[in-house]
Design an enzyme around this catalytic site. Structure first.
Site, PDB file in Angstrom:
ATOM      1  N   CYS A  25       0.863  -1.188   0.000  1.00 45.04           N
ATOM      2  CA  CYS A  25       0.000   0.000   0.000  1.00 45.04           C
ATOM      3  C   CYS A  25       0.896   1.232   0.000  1.00 45.04           C
ATOM      4  CB  CYS A  25      -0.996  -0.022   1.167  1.00 45.04           C
ATOM      5  SG  CYS A  25      -0.294   0.216   2.809  1.00 45.04           S
ATOM      6  N   ASN A  28       2.355   1.563   4.349  1.00 43.51           N
ATOM      7  CA  ASN A  28       2.502   0.308   5.082  1.00 43.51           C
ATOM      8  C   ASN A  28       2.094   0.442   6.553  1.00 43.51           C
ATOM      9  OD1 ASN A  28       5.154  -1.980   5.999  1.00 43.51           O
ATOM     10  ND2 ASN A  28       3.138  -2.508   5.243  1.00 43.51           N
ATOM     11  N   CYS A  30      -1.673   0.807   7.172  1.00 45.69           N
ATOM     12  CA  CYS A  30      -3.119   0.535   7.229  1.00 45.69           C
ATOM     13  C   CYS A  30      -3.479  -0.735   6.460  1.00 45.69           C
ATOM     14  CB  CYS A  30      -3.942   1.692   6.670  1.00 45.69           C
ATOM     15  SG  CYS A  30      -3.752   3.257   7.527  1.00 45.69           S
ATOM     16  N   ARG A  31      -3.594  -0.592   5.143  1.00 49.19           N
ATOM     17  CA  ARG A  31      -4.110  -1.675   4.314  1.00 49.19           C
ATOM     18  C   ARG A  31      -3.172  -2.874   4.199  1.00 49.19           C
ATOM     19  NH1 ARG A  31      -5.478   2.024  -0.747  1.00 49.19           N
ATOM     20  NH2 ARG A  31      -3.695   3.118   0.119  1.00 49.19           N
ATOM     21  N   SER A  32      -1.918  -2.633   3.842  1.00 49.39           N
ATOM     22  CA  SER A  32      -1.035  -3.782   3.617  1.00 49.39           C
ATOM     23  C   SER A  32      -0.700  -4.548   4.900  1.00 49.39           C
ATOM     24  CB  SER A  32       0.226  -3.383   2.850  1.00 49.39           C
ATOM     25  OG  SER A  32       0.967  -2.403   3.510  1.00 49.39           O
ATOM     26  N   ASP A 143      -8.389   3.506   0.967  1.00 47.50           N
ATOM     27  CA  ASP A 143      -7.462   3.940   2.001  1.00 47.50           C
ATOM     28  C   ASP A 143      -8.247   4.556   3.156  1.00 47.50           C
ATOM     29  OD1 ASP A 143      -5.403   4.886   3.555  1.00 47.50           O
ATOM     30  OD2 ASP A 143      -4.444   6.033   1.942  1.00 47.50           O
TER      31      ASP A 143
END
Length: 175
Positions: A25, A28, A30-32, A143
């Site tokens: 993401c 690095n 939140c999402r990943s 995001d």
């Protein structure tokens, strides 16, 4: 004897079942890392603990930081532990190190495709389109960083669905 994980890939070349997955993401945090935490738990539960996972960001703003507290809290409520993860930045070596690299959105996909060596292009995939390395448009993981806790919950819902799809494809030898 042929390894049962082998399958025939493009141009009839033997292709080994992926044994390492990287989630990418922006920063690095939140999402990943959420995708890494969810996938790690699903792999362990499926008896596939040998498959390595990792997560990185395209930018280096948060290198060394833990995932965002809101991401950690949302994940913890669902039984995922992100506490040991620390942000890293995508490096050229990741394209060699990992069998599949999953972009959380189209911006990350473009960034990765611009950097990946030509022979490794098919390793780069959009997270929500894991079976089609050629996808140029499609669903993305939104995001949640500038949102509130409900945005983190929504992103985690999408991450979980994507992780289940990736796991099913991996188990079926289609990834």
């Amino acid at each position: 004897m042929t390894d049962p994980r082998d399958k025939v890939g493009r141009q009839g070349q033997p292709q080994t079942q992926p044994q390492s997955l990287l989630f990418v993401c922006s920063g690095n945090i939140c999402r990943s890392p959420s995708a890494e935490g969810v996938m790690r738990k699903l792999l362990d539960e499926a008896g596939l603990s040998q498959v390595q996972t990792g997560s990185v960001g395209t930018g280096g703003w948060h290198v060394g930081d833990p995932p965002d507290k809101r991401a950690r809290d949302a994940a913890a409520r669902r039984g995922y532990d992100l506490s040991r993860l620390r942000a890293e930045q995508l490096a050229d070596g990741h394209f060699q190190q990992f069998d599949r690299l999953f972009a959380m959105d189209l911006g990350h996909l473009r960034h990765m495709r611009a950097r990946v060596p030509a022979p490794l292009q098919d390793r780069v995939r959009l997270y929500l389109h894991p079976l089609d390395p050629e996808v140029a448009a499609g669903r993305e993981v939104p995001d949640p960083y500038y949102g509130d806790l409900s945005d983190f919950e929504e992103a985690l819902d999408i991450v979980e669905a994507g992780a289940r799809e990736i796991l099913a494809a991996l188990q079926a030898g289609r990834l």
